[in-house]
Design a protein around this motif. Structure first.
Motif, PDB file in Angstrom:
ATOM      1  N   HIS A  33      94.526 125.423  71.987  1.00 14.59           N
ATOM      2  CA  HIS A  33      94.073 126.686  72.570  1.00 14.59           C
ATOM      3  C   HIS A  33      94.713 127.862  71.840  1.00 14.59           C
ATOM      4  O   HIS A  33      95.904 127.814  71.519  1.00 14.59           O
ATOM      5  CB  HIS A  33      94.441 126.741  74.047  1.00 14.59           C
ATOM      6  CG  HIS A  33      93.665 125.788  74.893  1.00 14.59           C
ATOM      7  ND1 HIS A  33      93.667 124.426  74.690  1.00 14.59           N
ATOM      8  CD2 HIS A  33      92.852 126.008  75.938  1.00 14.59           C
ATOM      9  CE1 HIS A  33      92.889 123.855  75.587  1.00 14.59           C
ATOM     10  NE2 HIS A  33      92.388 124.795  76.368  1.00 14.59           N
ATOM     11  N   PRO A  34      93.964 128.940  71.609  1.00 15.25           N
ATOM     12  CA  PRO A  34      94.484 130.085  70.859  1.00 15.25           C
ATOM     13  C   PRO A  34      95.340 131.006  71.744  1.00 15.25           C
ATOM     14  O   PRO A  34      95.023 132.171  71.965  1.00 15.25           O
ATOM     15  CB  PRO A  34      93.206 130.789  70.389  1.00 15.25           C
ATOM     16  CG  PRO A  34      92.223 130.522  71.481  1.00 15.25           C
ATOM     17  CD  PRO A  34      92.543 129.132  71.952  1.00 15.25           C
ATOM     18  N   ILE A  35      96.437 130.439  72.238  1.00 20.10           N
ATOM     19  CA  ILE A  35      97.336 131.217  73.088  1.00 20.10           C
ATOM     20  C   ILE A  35      98.748 130.657  72.989  1.00 20.10           C
ATOM     21  O   ILE A  35      98.931 129.448  72.898  1.00 20.10           O
ATOM     22  CB  ILE A  35      96.851 131.208  74.563  1.00 20.10           C
ATOM     23  CG1 ILE A  35      97.704 132.157  75.413  1.00 20.10           C
ATOM     24  CG2 ILE A  35      96.828 129.802  75.132  1.00 20.10           C
ATOM     25  CD1 ILE A  35      97.142 132.392  76.805  1.00 20.10           C
ATOM     26  N   PHE A  36      99.704 131.556  72.973  1.00 20.62           N
ATOM     27  CA  PHE A  36     101.099 131.170  73.151  1.00 20.62           C
ATOM     28  C   PHE A  36     101.370 131.300  74.644  1.00 20.62           C
ATOM     29  O   PHE A  36     101.292 132.404  75.196  1.00 20.62           O
ATOM     30  CB  PHE A  36     102.040 132.071  72.346  1.00 20.62           C
ATOM     31  CG  PHE A  36     102.042 131.755  70.886  1.00 20.62           C
ATOM     32  CD1 PHE A  36     102.857 130.761  70.385  1.00 20.62           C
ATOM     33  CD2 PHE A  36     101.209 132.438  70.019  1.00 20.62           C
ATOM     34  CE1 PHE A  36     102.850 130.454  69.031  1.00 20.62           C
ATOM     35  CE2 PHE A  36     101.190 132.144  68.666  1.00 20.62           C
ATOM     36  CZ  PHE A  36     102.015 131.150  68.167  1.00 20.62           C
ATOM     37  N   ALA A  37     101.667 130.202  75.303  1.00 21.42           N
ATOM     38  CA  ALA A  37     101.873 130.217  76.748  1.00 21.42           C
ATOM     39  C   ALA A  37     103.122 131.013  77.118  1.00 21.42           C
ATOM     40  O   ALA A  37     103.203 131.585  78.184  1.00 21.42           O
ATOM     41  CB  ALA A  37     101.948 128.801  77.294  1.00 21.42           C
ATOM     42  N   TYR A  49      89.624 129.558  78.522  1.00 21.64           N
ATOM     43  CA  TYR A  49      89.006 129.057  77.302  1.00 21.64           C
ATOM     44  C   TYR A  49      88.032 127.910  77.557  1.00 21.64           C
ATOM     45  O   TYR A  49      87.332 127.477  76.655  1.00 21.64           O
ATOM     46  CB  TYR A  49      90.089 128.585  76.328  1.00 21.64           C
ATOM     47  CG  TYR A  49      91.019 129.694  75.947  1.00 21.64           C
ATOM     48  CD1 TYR A  49      90.665 130.586  74.938  1.00 21.64           C
ATOM     49  CD2 TYR A  49      92.225 129.888  76.619  1.00 21.64           C
ATOM     50  CE1 TYR A  49      91.505 131.628  74.597  1.00 21.64           C
ATOM     51  CE2 TYR A  49      93.051 130.934  76.279  1.00 21.64           C
ATOM     52  CZ  TYR A  49      92.694 131.798  75.272  1.00 21.64           C
ATOM     53  OH  TYR A  49      93.512 132.836  74.944  1.00 21.64           O
ATOM     54  N   PHE A  50      88.001 127.404  78.766  1.00 15.94           N
ATOM     55  CA  PHE A  50      87.160 126.253  79.088  1.00 15.94           C
ATOM     56  C   PHE A  50      85.793 126.740  79.541  1.00 15.94           C
ATOM     57  O   PHE A  50      85.498 126.842  80.729  1.00 15.94           O
ATOM     58  CB  PHE A  50      87.822 125.377  80.155  1.00 15.94           C
ATOM     59  CG  PHE A  50      87.263 123.983  80.186  1.00 15.94           C
ATOM     60  CD1 PHE A  50      87.612 123.057  79.219  1.00 15.94           C
ATOM     61  CD2 PHE A  50      86.375 123.604  81.168  1.00 15.94           C
ATOM     62  CE1 PHE A  50      87.092 121.769  79.232  1.00 15.94           C
ATOM     63  CE2 PHE A  50      85.842 122.321  81.203  1.00 15.94           C
ATOM     64  CZ  PHE A  50      86.206 121.409  80.229  1.00 15.94           C
ATOM     65  N   LYS A  51      84.952 127.068  78.579  1.00 13.82           N
ATOM     66  CA  LYS A  51      83.606 127.597  78.826  1.00 13.82           C
ATOM     67  C   LYS A  51      82.570 126.541  78.448  1.00 13.82           C
ATOM     68  O   LYS A  51      82.890 125.378  78.288  1.00 13.82           O
ATOM     69  CB  LYS A  51      83.388 128.888  78.015  1.00 13.82           C
ATOM     70  CG  LYS A  51      84.443 129.953  78.242  1.00 13.82           C
ATOM     71  CD  LYS A  51      84.406 130.507  79.632  1.00 13.82           C
ATOM     72  CE  LYS A  51      85.436 131.627  79.764  1.00 13.82           C
ATOM     73  NZ  LYS A  51      85.875 131.874  81.075  1.00 13.82           N
ATOM     74  N   GLU A  52      81.330 126.963  78.242  1.00 10.61           N
ATOM     75  CA  GLU A  52      80.221 126.042  78.044  1.00 10.61           C
ATOM     76  C   GLU A  52      80.446 125.021  76.920  1.00 10.61           C
ATOM     77  O   GLU A  52      80.236 123.836  77.106  1.00 10.61           O
ATOM     78  CB  GLU A  52      78.929 126.813  77.784  1.00 10.61           C
ATOM     79  CG  GLU A  52      77.709 125.911  77.773  1.00 10.61           C
ATOM     80  CD  GLU A  52      76.423 126.705  77.699  1.00 10.61           C
ATOM     81  OE1 GLU A  52      75.485 126.218  77.048  1.00 10.61           O
ATOM     82  OE2 GLU A  52      76.362 127.800  78.287  1.00 10.61           O
ATOM     83  N   GLU A  70      83.484 128.260  70.515  1.00 10.00           N
ATOM     84  CA  GLU A  70      83.344 129.723  70.514  1.00 10.00           C
ATOM     85  C   GLU A  70      84.551 130.443  71.102  1.00 10.00           C
ATOM     86  O   GLU A  70      84.844 131.568  70.723  1.00 10.00           O
ATOM     87  CB  GLU A  70      82.081 130.131  71.280  1.00 10.00           C
ATOM     88  CG  GLU A  70      80.804 129.874  70.525  1.00 10.00           C
ATOM     89  CD  GLU A  70      79.586 130.401  71.270  1.00 10.00           C
ATOM     90  OE1 GLU A  70      79.713 131.357  72.053  1.00 10.00           O
ATOM     91  OE2 GLU A  70      78.504 129.843  71.046  1.00 10.00           O
ATOM     92  N   THR A  71      85.233 129.809  72.021  1.00  7.83           N
ATOM     93  CA  THR A  71      86.393 130.440  72.652  1.00  7.83           C
ATOM     94  C   THR A  71      87.639 130.395  71.768  1.00  7.83           C
ATOM     95  O   THR A  71      88.666 130.939  72.136  1.00  7.83           O
ATOM     96  CB  THR A  71      86.727 129.753  73.988  1.00  7.83           C
ATOM     97  OG1 THR A  71      86.986 128.367  73.744  1.00  7.83           O
ATOM     98  CG2 THR A  71      85.607 129.912  74.991  1.00  7.83           C
TER      99      THR A  71
END
Length: 184
Positions: free
Chosen positions: A139-143, A26-29, A170-171
């Motif tokens: 972050h859009p995630i369940f780890a 998720y760590f993009k521009e 955007e991510t």
């Protein structure tokens, strides 16, 4: 007077550690731009011993780009009762009266004092009213799995906050910035 800004990456299920498993997709521009602006505003870093050890093992070898060069050159404050001889350039160990030392540092600093992660130092700052902003990078995630000590949640005193700002990348990362509730 500087302000202390905490910047913490967290999954939807509250994980802050093991970022190699969930953060970098998720760590993009847009995230790099936000992180760069955050670092440009900072004159110093504040961290606990554990964060210091991770950063000091990785950053001193990195050079040649503004991000690494600034990170390595700027003043770093480490809260620790065990670290005595830090090797990373411009590192000062704080260990006596932590709240008083940090209040003094805030008074002497012009820009932000950036802190990564939400551990014992952040909780101490909240307790003493020294933390000015908390930026949660959600972050859009369940780890999916974590040890309790790797989660943002801890039993602490009630600390009401107010929303200062939000940014949606955007991510799908939402950066929610909170500050202390102040009497009007």
């Amino acid at each position: 007077m500087g302000k202390i800004v905490e910047s913490t990456n967290v999954s939807l299920d509250g994980l802050m550690d093991n970022m190699q498993d969930w953060h970098f997709d998720y760590f993009k521009e847009g995230a790099m731009d936000f992180a760069g602006a955050q670092l440009k505003a900072a004159d110093a870093l504040l961290m606990g011993r554990r964060t210091y050890e991770v950063f000091a093992s990785a950053w001193p070898q990195r050079t040649g780009d503004w991000f690494s060069d600034k990170f390595n050159a700027m003043r770093k404050y480490v809260v620790s009762s065990t670290l005595t001889d830090p090797e990373w350039t411009n590192t000062v160990v704080l260990g006596a009266d932590i709240p008083a030392e940090i209040a003094r540092i805030k008074a002497e600093t012009r820009g932000d004092i950036l802190m990564y992660g939400h551990g014992p130092v952040a909780r101490l700052l909240l307790e003493y009213g020294l933390l000015d902003e908390i930026r949660l990078w959600i972050h859009p995630i369940f780890a999916g799995r974590a040890e309790p000590e790797h989660l943002i949640y801890r039993d602490t005193g009630k600390t009401p906050l107010r929303l200062l700002d939000t940014a949606i990348l955007e991510t799908g990362i939402i950066i929610a910035t909170y500050g202390p509730v102040t009497a009007d």
